[in-house]
Motif scaffolding. Structure first.
Motif, short mmCIF file in Angstrom:
data_model
loop_
_atom_site.label_atom_id
_atom_site.label_comp_id
_atom_site.label_asym_id
_atom_site.label_seq_id
_atom_site.Cartn_x
_atom_site.Cartn_y
_atom_site.Cartn_z
N GLY A 393 54.23 23.88 40.53
CA GLY A 393 54.26 24.81 41.66
C GLY A 393 55.59 25.50 41.85
O GLY A 393 55.81 26.16 42.87
N GLN A 394 56.49 25.40 40.87
CA GLN A 394 57.78 26.09 40.95
C GLN A 394 57.59 27.54 40.51
O GLN A 394 56.99 27.81 39.48
N MET A 395 58.10 28.46 41.31
CA MET A 395 57.92 29.89 41.04
C MET A 395 59.15 30.49 40.38
O MET A 395 60.29 30.14 40.72
N THR A 396 58.91 31.40 39.44
CA THR A 396 59.98 32.22 38.87
C THR A 396 59.59 33.68 39.05
O THR A 396 58.49 34.10 38.65
N VAL A 397 60.47 34.47 39.70
CA VAL A 397 60.25 35.91 39.85
C VAL A 397 60.93 36.60 38.68
O VAL A 397 62.11 36.37 38.42
N GLU A 398 60.19 37.45 37.99
CA GLU A 398 60.67 37.98 36.71
C GLU A 398 61.16 39.41 36.75
O GLU A 398 61.69 39.91 35.76
#
Length: 503
Positions: A393-398
């Motif tokens: 559930g860890q998000m990375t904004v690209e």
């Protein structure tokens, strides 16, 4: 392509975004130019689409469409910065030099250098009248903005480059009159005795605290409730909109295990799990790397509006909603957002001393309106963010997203807050004060019938009110079996008279 062979063609922002293959937050106004017909306008869901006759066609050049934007589409700093990133400096310089004293050319020049931090190869102006960056008749602005002698422009924007919200003077906000709102409060205050107001204040602090937590479906313990109330009591005296105070406030109102010592360093988002490893995302917060600059800008914007006579409602909406959209902490952002509304309205003296607005109670009663005020920004933002979620559930904004948080149009949020504050004054506040006044009268009437402890009088009134002015047989036998039938009947009538209840 010849405009005459087309039925209609986008102009202004629509033309520039299409030509440069750019996307951005939806703008409230879209323009087209038609090869035939007269001016037509369509209003739908708060947006306006105008189709102008062919004489409005600005031409093919970027500068001409930027001038059209400022004349007809309005200022959208987020879209402008994206356009400025793509435009040829030489082309822009040539356009500005071709109209050295034109107010729109000077505004384009000013916005370019303000937003990009780059300087165009143009000499400073040495003569000409100053014009405002934003037309004060169309936008909320600061008074006595700084003069940029280079452009002969007065910078009356609400914030610095790092966080600069825009609020339009819409028809709904045209009704906003801060002095009138304050007078309505003062009229309410003078209608009730000081002792009742002191008691009401304590009750309102409790109600606001309970409502603010309840919006987030949280039941705080007595300690956290007391800490939040203590902070609310300070809100009318002290400015909490600075980094150390915000961290201190966050530490007071969250579970001790989730206290922060600085702004968050992880990518945050608001969502809900609908199945195993399946999240529905509602809102994505700024990247942690962008957060420090954004928060510094928000605090500077707050100081700027506080010092330069911006309407308290507009000020509170821009900063409080701006705060919750930046989401600087792991927990407590929503409560701090609602707290800042009180803090700013008190500092700006919209709320008379010794009174507070239970705005959260109105938000709680009108959840669809409150959600809409948040989703006006959060929903279209989702379309602009490229992200991935890992199995934890860890998000990375690209992609780069900072400009959408830097340059928010806060008109919808300002309109919503104005509605909430108006309802608070005209409904919530009056209801609470009337209830207490009725309670005092009812209590005195009951004491004239039978002299019993305040605790039992309170209980009797509450039980009767929950049962439309009468005490149930079961409640009488369990709590008031000592009353005679005549005493009971007379006391029930006192409650009904006090609260206009009918049997």
């Amino acid at each position: 392509m010849d405009i005459n062979v087309l039925e209609s063609r986008p102009a202004g922002y629509a033309y520039l975004l299409d030509m440069m293959d750019l996307t951005g937050m939806p703008h409230w106004h879209t323009s087209f130019v038609s090869s035939s017909g007269t001016h037509k306008s369509k209003v739908q869901n708060g947006t306006i689409e105008d189709i102008y006759p062919i004489r409005y066609w600005p031409g093919e050049k970027v500068g001409d469409h930027l001038e059209f934007v400022l004349k007809y589409d309005g200022v959208n700093l987020g879209l402008l910065v994206r356009i400025f990133e793509k435009v040829s400096q030489d082309e822009l310089t040539e356009f500005i030099k071709s109209k050295p004293t034109g107010k729109y050319a000077r505004r384009i020049w000013f916005f370019y250098e303000f937003l990009t931090g780059k300087q165009l190869p143009i000499d400073d102006l040495t003569c000409g009248n100053y014009v405002d960056a934003l037309e004060a008749k169309d936008y909320y602005t600061v008074q006595d903005g700084e003069k940029s002698s280079r452009h002969r422009i007065v910078n009356n924007l609400l914030g610095p480059k790092s966080f600069c919200p825009v609020v339009r003077r819409t028809e709904k906000l045209a009704k906003l009159d801060s002095s009138d709102l304050r007078k309505r409060c003062e009229d309410i205050v003078t209608a009730y005795p000081p002792e009742l107001l002191r008691r009401a204040l304590s009750y309102l602090y409790n109600k606001e605290t309970k409502s603010s937590f309840e919006i987030e479906h949280i039941k705080p313990n007595a300690s956290r409730t007391e800490k939040f109330i203590t902070s609310l009591e300070l809100a009318e005296k002290e400015d909490f909109c600075e980094k150390e105070r915000l961290i201190e406030l966050q530490n007071r109102i969250v579970d001790p295990r989730f206290k922060d010592s600085d702004y968050r360093v992880s990518q945050n988002y608001v969502g809900q799990t609908v199945a195993y490893q399946k999240e529905v995302i509602h809102f994505i917060c700024p990247k942690p790397d962008d957060l420090q600059s954004l928060m510094e800008g928000l605090i500077e914007s707050h100081k700027r509006m506080k010092a330069r006579n911006v309407s308290p409602i507009i000020h509170a909406a821009a900063i409080a909603y701006g705060f919750v959209f930046l989401h600087p902490f792991e927990d407590g952002n929503g409560r701090i957002h609602r707290f800042l509304i009180h803090n700013i309205m008190s500092l700006q003296e919209l709320v008379p001393r010794g009174l507070m607005f239970p705005v959260s109670a109105v938000m709680l009663k009108n959840p669809a309106d409150y959600d809409a005020s948040l989703e006006a920004f959060s929903r279209p933002l989702l379309q602009l963010i490229d992200y991935r979620l890992d199995e934890m559930g860890q998000m990375t904004v690209e992609n780069a997203t900072a400009c959408w948080y830097q340059y928010m149009d806060m008109t919808a949020q300002s309109e919503a807050l104005y509605e909430f504050v108006t309802k608070t004054i005209e409904e919530e506040l009056v209801e609470e004060l009337s209830f207490l006044a009725n309670y005092d009268n009812t209590k005195k009437a009951i004491q004239d019938i039978i002299d019993m402890p305040d605790r039992l009088i309170d209980l009797f009134i509450q039980l009767c009110l929950h049962n439309n002015g009468s005490l149930s047989t079961r409640k009488r036998s369990s709590h008031f079996d000592f009353l005679t039938d005549e005493e009971l009947s007379t006391m029930e009538q006192a409650v009904r008279d006090g609260y206009n209840k009918t049997e």
